[in-house]
Design a protein around this motif. Structure first.
Motif, PDB file in Angstrom:
ATOM      1  N   ALA A   9       9.754  -6.089  -1.785  1.00  0.00           N
ATOM      2  CA  ALA A   9      11.181  -6.138  -1.449  1.00  0.00           C
ATOM      3  C   ALA A   9      11.890  -4.909  -2.014  1.00  0.00           C
ATOM      4  CB  ALA A   9      11.809  -7.420  -1.981  1.00  0.00           C
ATOM      5  N   GLY A  10      11.453  -4.452  -3.187  1.00  0.00           N
ATOM      6  CA  GLY A  10      12.051  -3.262  -3.802  1.00  0.00           C
ATOM      7  C   GLY A  10      11.844  -2.020  -2.946  1.00  0.00           C
ATOM      8  N   VAL A  11      10.659  -1.867  -2.392  1.00  0.00           N
ATOM      9  CA  VAL A  11      10.397  -0.731  -1.497  1.00  0.00           C
ATOM     10  C   VAL A  11      11.257  -0.861  -0.242  1.00  0.00           C
ATOM     11  CG1 VAL A  11       8.701   0.400  -0.009  1.00  0.00           C
ATOM     12  CG2 VAL A  11       8.013  -0.467  -2.226  1.00  0.00           C
ATOM     13  N   PHE A  12      11.252  -2.052   0.317  1.00  0.00           N
ATOM     14  CA  PHE A  12      11.943  -2.265   1.595  1.00  0.00           C
ATOM     15  C   PHE A  12      13.451  -2.024   1.461  1.00  0.00           C
ATOM     16  CE2 PHE A  12      13.625  -5.332   4.874  1.00  0.00           C
ATOM     17  CZ  PHE A  12      13.253  -4.569   5.960  1.00  0.00           C
ATOM     18  N   GLY A  31       0.034   5.247  11.215  1.00  0.00           N
ATOM     19  CA  GLY A  31      -0.479   4.122  10.427  1.00  0.00           C
ATOM     20  C   GLY A  31       0.672   3.247   9.982  1.00  0.00           C
ATOM     21  N   ARG A  32       0.444   1.918   9.996  1.00  0.00           N
ATOM     22  CA  ARG A  32       1.522   0.989   9.611  1.00  0.00           C
ATOM     23  C   ARG A  32       1.027  -0.006   8.577  1.00  0.00           C
ATOM     24  NH1 ARG A  32       1.652  -2.753  15.187  1.00  0.00           N
ATOM     25  NH2 ARG A  32      -0.514  -2.307  15.636  1.00  0.00           N
ATOM     26  N   SER A  33       0.105   0.431   7.708  1.00  0.00           N
ATOM     27  CA  SER A  33      -0.408  -0.484   6.690  1.00  0.00           C
ATOM     28  C   SER A  33       0.638  -0.709   5.609  1.00  0.00           C
ATOM     29  CB  SER A  33      -1.661   0.104   6.045  1.00  0.00           C
ATOM     30  OG  SER A  33      -1.291   1.139   5.150  1.00  0.00           O
ATOM     31  N   LEU A  34       0.409  -1.755   4.816  1.00  0.00           N
ATOM     32  CA  LEU A  34       1.329  -2.065   3.724  1.00  0.00           C
ATOM     33  C   LEU A  34       1.127  -1.169   2.518  1.00  0.00           C
ATOM     34  CD1 LEU A  34       1.517  -5.927   3.626  1.00  0.00           C
ATOM     35  CD2 LEU A  34       3.347  -4.284   4.041  1.00  0.00           C
ATOM     36  N   VAL A  35      -0.010  -0.496   2.442  1.00  0.00           N
ATOM     37  CA  VAL A  35      -0.257   0.360   1.281  1.00  0.00           C
ATOM     38  C   VAL A  35       0.171   1.805   1.529  1.00  0.00           C
ATOM     39  CG1 VAL A  35      -2.012  -1.023   0.135  1.00  0.00           C
ATOM     40  CG2 VAL A  35      -2.694   0.548   1.937  1.00  0.00           C
ATOM     41  N   VAL A  36       0.268   2.209   2.778  1.00  0.00           N
ATOM     42  CA  VAL A  36       0.711   3.590   3.043  1.00  0.00           C
ATOM     43  C   VAL A  36       1.801   3.663   4.122  1.00  0.00           C
ATOM     44  CG1 VAL A  36       0.024   5.978   3.371  1.00  0.00           C
ATOM     45  CG2 VAL A  36      -1.692   4.313   2.694  1.00  0.00           C
ATOM     46  N   GLY A  37       1.445   3.351   5.361  1.00  0.00           N
ATOM     47  CA  GLY A  37       2.324   3.665   6.487  1.00  0.00           C
ATOM     48  C   GLY A  37       3.720   3.084   6.365  1.00  0.00           C
ATOM     49  N   LYS A  38       3.813   1.761   6.234  1.00  0.00           N
ATOM     50  CA  LYS A  38       5.140   1.144   6.180  1.00  0.00           C
ATOM     51  C   LYS A  38       5.952   1.596   4.966  1.00  0.00           C
ATOM     52  CE  LYS A  38       4.632  -3.267   8.650  1.00  0.00           C
ATOM     53  NZ  LYS A  38       4.632  -4.730   8.401  1.00  0.00           N
ATOM     54  N   PRO A  39       5.368   1.527   3.747  1.00  0.00           N
ATOM     55  CA  PRO A  39       6.187   1.984   2.614  1.00  0.00           C
ATOM     56  C   PRO A  39       6.548   3.462   2.686  1.00  0.00           C
ATOM     57  CG  PRO A  39       3.958   1.391   1.887  1.00  0.00           C
ATOM     58  CD  PRO A  39       4.105   0.928   3.296  1.00  0.00           C
ATOM     59  N   ALA A  40       5.643   4.305   3.157  1.00  0.00           N
ATOM     60  CA  ALA A  40       5.972   5.735   3.270  1.00  0.00           C
ATOM     61  C   ALA A  40       7.125   5.927   4.251  1.00  0.00           C
ATOM     62  CB  ALA A  40       4.746   6.533   3.719  1.00  0.00           C
ATOM     63  N   ALA A  41       7.099   5.178   5.367  1.00  0.00           N
ATOM     64  CA  ALA A  41       8.170   5.293   6.364  1.00  0.00           C
ATOM     65  C   ALA A  41       9.519   4.916   5.754  1.00  0.00           C
ATOM     66  CB  ALA A  41       7.860   4.406   7.576  1.00  0.00           C
ATOM     67  N   VAL A  42       9.536   3.791   5.030  1.00  0.00           N
ATOM     68  CA  VAL A  42      10.802   3.341   4.437  1.00  0.00           C
ATOM     69  C   VAL A  42      11.268   4.313   3.349  1.00  0.00           C
ATOM     70  CG1 VAL A  42      11.876   1.491   3.103  1.00  0.00           C
ATOM     71  CG2 VAL A  42      10.394   0.922   5.023  1.00  0.00           C
ATOM     72  N   MET A  43      10.336   4.843   2.568  1.00  0.00           N
ATOM     73  CA  MET A  43      10.711   5.790   1.523  1.00  0.00           C
ATOM     74  C   MET A  43      11.263   7.086   2.144  1.00  0.00           C
ATOM     75  SD  MET A  43       7.511   4.996  -1.028  1.00  0.00           S
ATOM     76  CE  MET A  43       7.970   5.595  -2.655  1.00  0.00           C
ATOM     77  N   LEU A  44      10.689   7.517   3.248  1.00  0.00           N
ATOM     78  CA  LEU A  44      11.218   8.704   3.938  1.00  0.00           C
ATOM     79  C   LEU A  44      12.619   8.436   4.487  1.00  0.00           C
ATOM     80  CD1 LEU A  44       7.997   9.968   5.747  1.00  0.00           C
ATOM     81  CD2 LEU A  44       9.376  11.311   4.146  1.00  0.00           C
TER      82      LEU A  44
END
Lengths: 282, 282
Positions: free
Chosen positions: A127-130, A165-178
């Protein structure tokens, strides 16, 4: 000739920062400590464990190893997690996953105290990343991509990024962080139509496709900054990324090498999370 | 002439499904109940509350209203949340936000039991949206967009979607939910360079810009499916969306009207979450 975004320089900068912080923590009686909880003897886990322990030793973070047999019961595993939760001498807990199939991974994930979740697996961290509210810790690999962009002074604001990539360890969190860095982000995946055309629109391309040499020259455009998250073994036993390096190198502006790129930084990010967790106790 | 994706038909379908479920729940002695916790007398809150209560009445969901004075203390507010947590007759809790400034919203959010978080504000729900693991409840407005696409049989897989807006209540969750439907998603925001050009590449365009008539004809392309999340009041007291409807109508393939589009569906999604929460108790 693309600029090489080597991980070593990023690691050196992270280590320098951490060493100062750890000295300060120790002067106040706090010795940052990582607990590594491993179930069974998977070679991947053991290899990552060794790397993490070495990196901890370099900067002065202590490690506590807990190794449980592959046939451990759910109850005993949860007891171990709870004991680490309650151990005031432990600041961060890394639990290797996937766990053996007879174990309930979701229950283990829920059992871990969010404050000690330095690998970003609990609801609090996710939730913190999101939300970007700073709670918990983001998955280390996604954050490693950001650390590389930061270190090499890539200004992300207003840029177009494509994340493959849309994994929970890279793709999704990287997208939200960007997104949090004001980047305009597109996420591609196996169901994306004409992925090469989408990838070519990127100024920043994060590749976490999970497939050796998946990104070839038709995905690439001049001047792009490419972060290759993949780590794959070729038939002749060499490591390679998800980007076909020989295709990319003459075209793009900058690229992370494999090995020596994102993977190198990931372990340092993990250790830095232990230091952060310890700092929050002061 | 664009097809009008009216909310009323979506609401009717949701109501029909809910009515059957509620009948079944009541036959087993469970009467689905929504608690609405309001602090103070903000007109927006009161208006939404009225709409929600009416929608609950239509399908047979009970409502329990808790109204606290605008100068309520943090302690009393938290006590009320905890009392709702422990009330077995309450299945879902809606807490109006923003709270008055003297109150700690983060503490209130953390106090709520995730199982009763039908508005998607707790870490459990936010992590559930981000991971797609089905835990908790997604923010109602984002889910309303998905319900509209589902109802009108828009096949999202492999399509290119552009989401304008990156808020936690619409943009980000809608983007992640579209990824879960195998859509290739781009998120735009105030820092996006040449947003019209990005928006024109969309086959599905979700607009949550938060600004009246922000999306004009240069953002639009023939055949697009446009979901307009905006609800704005014009100078002459009429409601309008974030999309300039008269620009869009001759160009795009389909569009949600404002009023009568997403907003209408949002309240029904909220009520459906109460029913879902009650079903989980069976």
């Amino acid at each position: 000739m693309a600029e090489l975004l080597k991980g070593a320089a990023v690691v050196a900068a992270l280590n320098e920062k951490m060493t100062a912080e750890i000295t300060n923590l120790k002067s106040k009686g706090v010795s940052p400590t990582l607990a590594i909880l491993r179930v069974g003897e998977r070679p991947d886990d053991i290899s990552y464990e060794k790397g993490a322990m070495k990196r901890c030793e370099t900067v002065g973070v202590a490690v506590k190893n807990i190794v449980l047999p592959a046939d451990v019961t759910q109850d005993v595993l949860i007891q171990n997690v709870e004991s680490l939760n309650n151990d005031k001498g432990v600041h961060g807990v890394l639990i290797f996953r996937p766990l053996p199939k007879h174990l309930d991974e979701e229950a283990v994930r829920k059992a871990l105290k969010p404050e000690k979740d330095i690998d970003g697996i609990t609801d609090g961290s996710l939730a913190g990343v999101f939300t970007g509210n700073g709670n918990g810790f983001p998955p280390c690999t996604a954050q490693a991509c950001m650390e590389i962009l930061d270190f090499y002074k890539v200004n992300c604001a207003g840029k177009r990024a494509v994340v493959i990539g849309r994994s929970l360890v890279v793709g999704k969190p990287a997208a939200v962080m960007l997104m949090g860095k004001n980047t305009t982000v597109t996420v591609c995946h196996t169901k994306t139509v004409d992925m090469p055309a989408v990838a070519r629109t990127a100024e920043i391309l994060i590749v976490a496709a999970g497939k050796a040499n998946a990104v070839t020259k038709e995905y690439l455009a001049p001047g792009q900054i490419v972060v290759d998250v993949g780590i794959n073994m070729t038939a002749d036993g060499k490591l390679c990324g998800d980007v076909k390096f020989d295709d990319a190198e003459p075209i793009v502006g900058a690229i992370t090498p494999v090995p020596g790129g994102v993977g190198t930084v990931t372990t340092s990010v993990l250790v830095s999370h232990v230091v952060e967790a310890a700092k929050k106790l002061l």
